[in-house]
Scaffold this active site. Structure first.
Site, short mmCIF file in Angstrom:
data_model
loop_
_atom_site.label_atom_id
_atom_site.label_comp_id
_atom_site.label_asym_id
_atom_site.label_seq_id
_atom_site.Cartn_x
_atom_site.Cartn_y
_atom_site.Cartn_z
N GLY A 20 5.26 3.57 0.86
CA GLY A 20 4.62 2.27 0.71
C GLY A 20 4.47 1.49 2.01
O GLY A 20 4.22 2.06 3.07
N ILE A 21 4.64 0.18 1.88
CA ILE A 21 4.43 -0.71 3.03
C ILE A 21 5.42 -0.38 4.15
O ILE A 21 5.05 -0.36 5.33
CB ILE A 21 4.57 -2.18 2.57
CG1 ILE A 21 3.40 -2.56 1.64
CG2 ILE A 21 4.65 -3.13 3.76
CD1 ILE A 21 3.54 -3.91 0.94
N VAL A 67 20.30 -1.36 -0.11
CA VAL A 67 20.39 -2.71 0.46
C VAL A 67 21.08 -3.71 -0.46
O VAL A 67 21.44 -4.81 -0.01
CB VAL A 67 19.01 -3.27 0.89
CG1 VAL A 67 18.34 -2.38 1.92
CG2 VAL A 67 18.11 -3.52 -0.31
N TYR A 160 11.42 -12.26 -9.45
CA TYR A 160 10.74 -11.82 -8.22
C TYR A 160 10.27 -13.04 -7.41
O TYR A 160 10.49 -13.12 -6.19
CB TYR A 160 9.55 -10.92 -8.57
CG TYR A 160 8.86 -10.31 -7.38
CD1 TYR A 160 9.35 -9.14 -6.79
CD2 TYR A 160 7.71 -10.88 -6.82
CE1 TYR A 160 8.71 -8.56 -5.70
CE2 TYR A 160 7.08 -10.32 -5.73
CZ TYR A 160 7.58 -9.15 -5.17
OH TYR A 160 6.95 -8.58 -4.08
N LYS A 164 11.61 -14.12 -3.62
CA LYS A 164 10.76 -14.18 -2.42
C LYS A 164 10.71 -15.59 -1.84
O LYS A 164 10.62 -15.76 -0.62
CB LYS A 164 9.36 -13.65 -2.76
CG LYS A 164 9.34 -12.16 -3.11
CD LYS A 164 9.88 -11.28 -1.98
CE LYS A 164 9.70 -9.80 -2.27
NZ LYS A 164 10.11 -8.94 -1.14
N ALA A 194 -2.10 -2.19 -2.26
CA ALA A 194 -2.12 -0.94 -3.04
C ALA A 194 -0.97 -0.03 -2.63
O ALA A 194 -1.01 0.61 -1.57
CB ALA A 194 -3.46 -0.24 -2.83
N THR A 195 0.09 -0.02 -3.43
CA THR A 195 1.24 0.87 -3.23
C THR A 195 1.71 1.33 -4.61
O THR A 195 1.16 0.92 -5.63
CB THR A 195 2.43 0.15 -2.55
OG1 THR A 195 2.91 -0.86 -3.44
CG2 THR A 195 2.04 -0.48 -1.22
N TRP A 256 -7.20 -20.39 -2.68
CA TRP A 256 -7.89 -20.96 -3.85
C TRP A 256 -6.94 -21.81 -4.65
O TRP A 256 -5.79 -21.45 -4.85
CB TRP A 256 -8.45 -19.83 -4.74
CG TRP A 256 -9.87 -19.52 -4.45
CD1 TRP A 256 -10.74 -20.26 -3.71
CD2 TRP A 256 -10.60 -18.35 -4.89
NE1 TRP A 256 -11.96 -19.63 -3.66
CE2 TRP A 256 -11.91 -18.47 -4.38
CE3 TRP A 256 -10.27 -17.23 -5.65
CZ2 TRP A 256 -12.89 -17.52 -4.62
CZ3 TRP A 256 -11.24 -16.28 -5.88
CH2 TRP A 256 -12.55 -16.41 -5.37
P1 NDP Z 1 7.28 0.41 -3.09
O1 NDP Z 1 7.89 0.31 -4.44
O2 NDP Z 1 6.08 1.26 -2.91
O3 NDP Z 1 8.37 0.83 -2.00
C1 NDP Z 1 9.61 0.17 -1.96
C2 NDP Z 1 10.53 0.90 -1.03
O4 NDP Z 1 11.78 0.21 -1.03
C3 NDP Z 1 10.80 2.32 -1.47
O5 NDP Z 1 10.86 3.16 -0.35
C4 NDP Z 1 12.13 2.21 -2.17
O6 NDP Z 1 12.92 3.40 -2.14
C5 NDP Z 1 12.82 1.16 -1.30
N1 NDP Z 1 13.93 0.55 -2.01
C6 NDP Z 1 13.94 0.03 -3.27
N2 NDP Z 1 15.17 -0.42 -3.58
C7 NDP Z 1 15.95 -0.16 -2.51
C8 NDP Z 1 17.33 -0.37 -2.23
N3 NDP Z 1 18.14 -0.92 -3.12
N4 NDP Z 1 17.81 0.01 -1.01
C9 NDP Z 1 17.00 0.59 -0.10
N5 NDP Z 1 15.70 0.83 -0.31
C10 NDP Z 1 15.18 0.46 -1.51
O7 NDP Z 1 6.95 -1.12 -2.71
P2 NDP Z 1 5.97 -1.73 -1.61
O8 NDP Z 1 5.85 -0.84 -0.46
O9 NDP Z 1 4.77 -2.22 -2.32
O10 NDP Z 1 6.82 -3.03 -1.23
C11 NDP Z 1 7.51 -3.19 0.00
C12 NDP Z 1 7.90 -4.65 0.15
O11 NDP Z 1 6.71 -5.46 0.12
C13 NDP Z 1 8.79 -5.18 -0.99
O12 NDP Z 1 9.74 -6.08 -0.47
C14 NDP Z 1 7.80 -5.90 -1.89
O13 NDP Z 1 8.41 -6.90 -2.67
C15 NDP Z 1 6.85 -6.49 -0.86
N6 NDP Z 1 5.56 -6.87 -1.37
C16 NDP Z 1 4.72 -5.93 -1.93
C17 NDP Z 1 3.50 -6.31 -2.43
C18 NDP Z 1 2.55 -5.35 -3.05
O14 NDP Z 1 1.52 -5.81 -3.60
N7 NDP Z 1 2.77 -4.04 -2.99
C19 NDP Z 1 3.07 -7.72 -2.40
C20 NDP Z 1 4.02 -8.61 -1.78
C21 NDP Z 1 5.21 -8.18 -1.29
P3 NDP Z 1 12.83 4.50 -3.32
O15 NDP Z 1 11.58 5.29 -3.04
O16 NDP Z 1 14.07 5.31 -3.15
O17 NDP Z 1 12.78 3.74 -4.62
#
Ligand code: NDP
Length: 256
Positions: A20-21, A67, A160, A164, A194-195, A256
């Site tokens: 993801g991100i 974490v 959530y 945040k 998009a993730t 908006w």
């Molecule tokens: P994903 O669910 O695609 O990825 C999340 C990542 O965090 C995964 O690699 C996951 O690991 C890891 N993770 C989850 N829980 C833990 C934990 N307890 N300890 C260590 N690692 C952990 O999410 P995104 O990439 O979309 O999101 C990344 C960040 O961006 C988040 O903080 C999210 O809230 C924020 N965000 C995302 C938005 C979106 O639209 N996508 C919008 C706004 C904010 P594993 O694969 O093992 O589960």
């Protein structure tokens, strides 16, 4: 003029960078010259991400980390310091979402979100603080969300949103404490990106995507790279006067 965005020689630790991100942030900071440490729940995606970064010609190290446990975060930071020698940049990216109506939210749903998104971010900041403050230098970027400033529609996600909003205020609080000691703390607040997180939402709740697109002035979701570039700016010397700022990257959603 020197390239203020150049991260050559810096070491960046990114949580949740297996996919993801977070993974895109790892790629982007590596492309800018940084060596990368990945602290991630899933050791297989973590080592895969580290392998990819090595393929880009940078040093990379991965460590298993949950974490939500302060001890796990402390151990991960100690391990990164042992293997890489220093941490110049910390990106607290790991996060989860739960879509539950407030009145039906269980204790564990609430605590999972607050523990991982908010407390996990604090554990990360606190764990690197002694190192960064002793060196008088460091840049921390916390991944918050536009949900810290607005209430999303139509999904119910009070935990959530609260988590945040807490990350944004934590960022400002730590920035004020540490600004005079060389450590900058800022946040990036993405809109819909998009993730896997959003894919899970729109495949389960099939009417959400159209509502999200309609409420976003640009008319579509962003990509992980849109967030990663904002992180890159805040992590770099180009942002040397940015402290406690929340950089919203949302396709215009909050306008908006
Ligand atoms: P994903 O669910 O695609 O990825 C999340 C990542 O965090 C995964 O690699 C996951 O690991 C890891 N993770 C989850 N829980 C833990 C934990 N307890 N300890 C260590 N690692 C952990 O999410 P995104 O990439 O979309 O999101 C990344 C960040 O961006 C988040 O903080 C999210 O809230 C924020 N965000 C995302 C938005 C979106 O639209 N996508 C919008 C706004 C904010 P594993 O694969 O093992 O589960």
């Amino acid at each position: 003029m020197s390239n203020l965005f150049d991260l050559t020689g810096r070491t960046a630790l990114i949580t949740g960078a297996g996919r993801g991100i977070g993974r895109e942030i790892a790629r982007t900071l590596a492309a800018a010259g940084a060596d990368i440490a990945i602290a991630e729940l899933d050791p297989s995606t973590a080592s895969d991400a580290a392998e990819e970064i090595r393929g880009m010609g940078r040093q990379a190290f991965s460590v298993e980390c949950n974490v939500r446990e302060a001890g796990s975060v402390n151990n991960a930071v100690a391990s990164v310091l042992e293997h890489m020698g220093k941490i110049d940049i910390l990106v607290n990216n790991a996060g989860i979402a739960r879509w539950t109506k407030a009145e039906e939210t269980s204790d564990s749903d609430w605590l999972d979100v607050i523990d991982i998104n908010l407390n996990g971010t604090f554990w990360g900041c606190r764990a690197v603080a002694p190192h960064m403050l002793a060196r008088g230098s460091g840049s921390i970027v916390n991944i918050a969300s536009m949900s810290g400033s607005i209430v999303n529609k139509p999904q119910p996600q009070s935990a959530y949103n609260v988590s945040k909003a807490g990350v944004i205020m934590l960022t400002k609080s730590l920035a004020a404490e540490w600004a005079g000691r060389g450590v900058r703390v800022n946040s990036v607040s993405p809109g819909y990106i998009a993730t896997e997180m959003t894919r899970k939402a729109v495949t389960t709740y099939t009417d959400w995507a159209a509502i999200w697109h309609d409420m976003t002035p640009v008319g579509h979701m962003g990509e992980p790279a849109d967030v990663a570039h904002a992180v890159w700016y805040l992590a770099s010397d180009a942002a040397k006067f940015a402290m406690g700022t929340d950089l919203i990257v949302d396709g215009g959603y909050t306008a908006w």
